[in-house]
Motif scaffolding. Structure first.
Motif, PDB file in Angstrom:
ATOM      1  N   HIS A 163       1.110  38.451 -30.856  1.00 48.01           N
ATOM      2  CA  HIS A 163       1.350  38.639 -29.130  1.00 48.01           C
ATOM      3  C   HIS A 163       2.822  38.466 -28.666  1.00 48.01           C
ATOM      4  CE1 HIS A 163       1.773  35.320 -25.685  1.00 48.01           C
ATOM      5  NE2 HIS A 163       0.967  36.215 -25.247  1.00 48.01           N
ATOM      6  N   VAL A 164       2.478  39.496 -27.607  1.00 46.21           N
ATOM      7  CA  VAL A 164       4.486  39.507 -27.421  1.00 46.21           C
ATOM      8  C   VAL A 164       4.079  38.877 -25.902  1.00 46.21           C
ATOM      9  CG1 VAL A 164       5.505  41.230 -26.165  1.00 46.21           C
ATOM     10  CG2 VAL A 164       4.625  41.322 -28.926  1.00 46.21           C
ATOM     11  N   PRO A 165       4.297  38.227 -25.626  1.00 44.63           N
ATOM     12  CA  PRO A 165       5.222  37.264 -24.129  1.00 44.63           C
ATOM     13  C   PRO A 165       5.732  37.303 -23.160  1.00 44.63           C
ATOM     14  CG  PRO A 165       5.540  35.863 -25.923  1.00 44.63           C
ATOM     15  CD  PRO A 165       5.173  36.622 -26.797  1.00 44.63           C
ATOM     16  N   TYR A 166       5.427  37.802 -22.298  1.00 43.18           N
ATOM     17  CA  TYR A 166       6.624  38.206 -20.959  1.00 43.18           C
ATOM     18  C   TYR A 166       6.194  37.417 -20.199  1.00 43.18           C
ATOM     19  CZ  TYR A 166       6.642  43.316 -23.036  1.00 43.18           C
ATOM     20  OH  TYR A 166       6.402  44.105 -23.745  1.00 43.18           O
ATOM     21  N   ARG A 167       7.494  37.649 -18.732  1.00 41.07           N
ATOM     22  CA  ARG A 167       7.219  36.417 -18.180  1.00 41.07           C
ATOM     23  C   ARG A 167       6.826  37.045 -16.100  1.00 41.07           C
ATOM     24  NH1 ARG A 167      13.822  34.385 -18.175  1.00 41.07           N
ATOM     25  NH2 ARG A 167      13.571  33.538 -20.695  1.00 41.07           N
ATOM     26  N   GLY A 168       5.408  37.101 -16.599  1.00 41.16           N
ATOM     27  CA  GLY A 168       4.661  37.861 -15.462  1.00 41.16           C
ATOM     28  C   GLY A 168       4.228  39.085 -15.858  1.00 41.16           C
ATOM     29  N   ALA A 169       3.153  39.139 -15.107  1.00 40.72           N
ATOM     30  CA  ALA A 169       1.824  40.990 -15.634  1.00 40.72           C
ATOM     31  C   ALA A 169       2.247  41.300 -15.561  1.00 40.72           C
ATOM     32  CB  ALA A 169       0.578  40.600 -14.960  1.00 40.72           C
ATOM     33  N   ALA A 170       3.338  41.675 -14.674  1.00 36.91           N
ATOM     34  CA  ALA A 170       3.889  43.204 -14.168  1.00 36.91           C
ATOM     35  C   ALA A 170       4.222  43.288 -14.964  1.00 36.91           C
ATOM     36  CB  ALA A 170       4.542  42.953 -12.588  1.00 36.91           C
ATOM     37  N   PRO A 171       5.465  43.082 -15.721  1.00 36.80           N
ATOM     38  CA  PRO A 171       6.325  43.673 -17.054  1.00 36.80           C
ATOM     39  C   PRO A 171       5.657  43.531 -18.720  1.00 36.80           C
ATOM     40  CG  PRO A 171       7.061  41.260 -17.103  1.00 36.80           C
ATOM     41  CD  PRO A 171       6.352  41.584 -14.952  1.00 36.80           C
ATOM     42  N   THR A 221       3.029  32.874 -22.937  1.00 34.95           N
ATOM     43  CA  THR A 221       2.442  31.945 -23.541  1.00 34.95           C
ATOM     44  C   THR A 221       1.144  31.342 -23.068  1.00 34.95           C
ATOM     45  OG1 THR A 221       4.311  32.142 -25.007  1.00 34.95           O
ATOM     46  CG2 THR A 221       2.473  30.246 -26.144  1.00 34.95           C
ATOM     47  N   GLY A 222      -0.520  31.680 -23.452  1.00 30.85           N
ATOM     48  CA  GLY A 222      -0.699  29.806 -22.715  1.00 30.85           C
ATOM     49  C   GLY A 222      -1.317  30.826 -21.617  1.00 30.85           C
ATOM     50  N   ALA A 223      -0.999  32.268 -21.159  1.00 29.60           N
ATOM     51  CA  ALA A 223      -1.476  32.543 -20.011  1.00 29.60           C
ATOM     52  C   ALA A 223      -3.108  32.936 -20.458  1.00 29.60           C
ATOM     53  CB  ALA A 223      -1.094  33.849 -19.559  1.00 29.60           C
ATOM     54  N   ALA A 224      -3.931  33.964 -19.824  1.00 28.79           N
ATOM     55  CA  ALA A 224      -5.374  33.491 -19.873  1.00 28.79           C
ATOM     56  C   ALA A 224      -5.113  35.092 -20.960  1.00 28.79           C
ATOM     57  CB  ALA A 224      -6.513  34.432 -19.091  1.00 28.79           C
ATOM     58  N   GLY A 225      -4.634  36.502 -20.808  1.00 26.73           N
ATOM     59  CA  GLY A 225      -4.602  37.317 -21.772  1.00 26.73           C
ATOM     60  C   GLY A 225      -4.046  37.000 -23.186  1.00 26.73           C
ATOM     61  N   HIS A 226      -3.167  35.740 -23.125  1.00 30.46           N
ATOM     62  CA  HIS A 226      -3.005  35.636 -24.283  1.00 30.46           C
ATOM     63  C   HIS A 226      -4.288  35.635 -24.800  1.00 30.46           C
ATOM     64  CE1 HIS A 226      -0.825  32.718 -26.960  1.00 30.46           C
ATOM     65  NE2 HIS A 226      -1.339  33.534 -27.947  1.00 30.46           N
ATOM     66  N   LEU A 227      -4.193  34.062 -24.286  1.00 29.89           N
ATOM     67  CA  LEU A 227      -5.617  33.294 -25.169  1.00 29.89           C
ATOM     68  C   LEU A 227      -7.025  34.045 -25.306  1.00 29.89           C
ATOM     69  CD1 LEU A 227      -5.346  30.002 -22.754  1.00 29.89           C
ATOM     70  CD2 LEU A 227      -4.455  30.722 -25.567  1.00 29.89           C
ATOM     71  N   VAL A 228      -7.201  35.048 -24.857  1.00 28.98           N
ATOM     72  CA  VAL A 228      -8.006  36.103 -24.536  1.00 28.98           C
ATOM     73  C   VAL A 228      -8.161  36.511 -25.799  1.00 28.98           C
ATOM     74  CG1 VAL A 228      -9.799  38.314 -23.935  1.00 28.98           C
ATOM     75  CG2 VAL A 228      -9.361  36.126 -21.845  1.00 28.98           C
ATOM     76  N   PHE A 241      -4.980  42.060 -22.848  1.00 31.39           N
ATOM     77  CA  PHE A 241      -6.150  42.156 -22.021  1.00 31.39           C
ATOM     78  C   PHE A 241      -5.680  41.900 -20.192  1.00 31.39           C
ATOM     79  CE2 PHE A 241      -7.030  41.183 -26.593  1.00 31.39           C
ATOM     80  CZ  PHE A 241      -9.038  41.681 -26.208  1.00 31.39           C
ATOM     81  N   GLY A 242      -5.399  42.411 -19.249  1.00 28.95           N
ATOM     82  CA  GLY A 242      -5.647  42.658 -18.356  1.00 28.95           C
ATOM     83  C   GLY A 242      -6.268  42.237 -17.151  1.00 28.95           C
ATOM     84  N   THR A 243      -6.161  41.544 -16.497  1.00 27.37           N
ATOM     85  CA  THR A 243      -7.058  41.440 -14.950  1.00 27.37           C
ATOM     86  C   THR A 243      -7.457  43.115 -14.632  1.00 27.37           C
ATOM     87  OG1 THR A 243      -6.190  41.251 -13.129  1.00 27.37           O
ATOM     88  CG2 THR A 243      -7.067  39.620 -14.345  1.00 27.37           C
TER      89      THR A 243
END
Length: 323
Positions: free
Chosen positions: A181-189, A160-167, A203-205
């Motif tokens: 939105h479904v938040p995770y604990r890190g980009a990898a999971p 929550t609040g990560a760039a992928g969430h906000l985009v 939305f991933g880098t």
């Protein structure tokens, strides 16, 4: 003359040395560059490449010091409180100087007042990707499908609040897409569940999604940069597809504490330009999907103010808050 008196006079005389004279000898010792994220990530990579190039130009080591915590807030606080002498710098991002001032009740610094802009360094695009099972080939089709099946489509992010969430929240508010939105604990999971089809999109880098897109595990629909990118030349920008004028890249910049003398800021900016003009160093960054985008202190200052408005609005729309 007693030693104490001699030291006092020397200190006083040093205080009277004009700023221009001090800048001429700057730096006469190593410079620290604080990075607010752990080693190994793209922020750390950008910092180390730029620091290496600046060291050559300045004739003194520029030492990267990782100070992870609170999405860059810990490092930002340390630099905001440092002496404005050019020896403590911050590699800042769209987190600490974009979203965080709105995301945190008290980030511990003022993103404008407490810093001296030096140089914008580079950007990295975000990519809207979907699992291949999602029956869409364009962003327009994705938006239409989400509206036709309300409450059924989800997008993942690192937290929550990560760039992928906000985009994703910007995308929702500008297109009317019905996505949750479904938040995770890190980009990898987060990416693992999208790749497995348990969540439809994210939305991933560029660095994280490029290989899965190339192998067909994910389908790229759009990029968030102002222009199309060489790695995905057939993938349109969101501005082209559905949101005119839109851009929401990750970015990296160099700042120092407020009230740094202009000659020292200029010396550091020149060192950045020299570093990012070096063909070998540029290749090390572009091979990671990083786009070199150098701009000077005044332009960076205006850019940060605009980014604070953009990311801050996304935070408010999302309702996200960080501890």
């Amino acid at each position: 003359m007693p030693d104490v008196s001699r030291r006092t006079l020397l200190a006083a005389s040093g205080a009277l040395v004009p700023v221009a004279a001090r800048a001429q000898v700057f730096p006469d010792r190593p410079v620290r560059m604080l990075v607010g994220f752990p080693p190994g990530g793209v922020t750390d990579i950008v910092g180390r490449v730029v620091a290496e190039g600046m060291s050559r130009s300045l004739g003194q080591p520029v030492v990267v010091e990782n100070r992870p915590g609170a999405a860059g807030n810990i490092a930002s606080q340390a630099v905001a409180r440092a002496a404005p002498d050019g020896y403590t710098l911050l590699l800042t991002t769209n987190a600490s100087h974009g979203a965080n001032p709105a995301l945190y009740a008290n980030p511990g610094y003022d993103a404008v007042r407490d810093f001296s802009p030096i140089a914008l360094l580079a950007t990295v695009t975000n990519v809207l990707v979907v699992h291949p099972s999602v029956p869409v080939r364009t962003v327009q089709e994705l938006v239409a499908l989400s509206r036709a099946q309300p409450g059924t489509m989800n997008f993942a992010s690192a937290s929550t609040g990560a760039a992928g969430h906000l985009v994703g929240e910007m995308f929702k508010s500008r297109t009317g897409a019905d996505i949750t939105h479904v938040p995770y604990r890190g980009a990898a999971p987060a990416q693992a569940d999208v790749t497995a089809g348990r969540v439809q999109m994210m939305f991933g880098t560029l660095q994280t999604v490029l290989e899965p897109v190339r192998t067909g595990q994910l389908r790229a629909l759009a990029v968030t940069s102002r222009e199309r990118i060489p790695e995905m030349p057939d993938v349109p920008t969101l501005a082209e597809a559905v949101i005119p004028g839109f851009s929401a890249d990750a970015w990296f910049a160099l700042m120092g504490p407020a009230r740094m003398p202009e000659p020292i800021v200029g010396r550091l900016y020149d060192a950045v330009r020299a570093a990012l003009s070096d063909a070998t160093l540029k290749e090390r960054l572009t091979s990671q999907g990083v786009v070199i985008d150098v701009a000077g202190p005044a332009e960076l200052g205006r850019f940060v103010e605009a980014e604070l408005t953009k990311w801050g609005e996304a935070v408010r729309v999302s309702g996200a808050k960080a501890d």
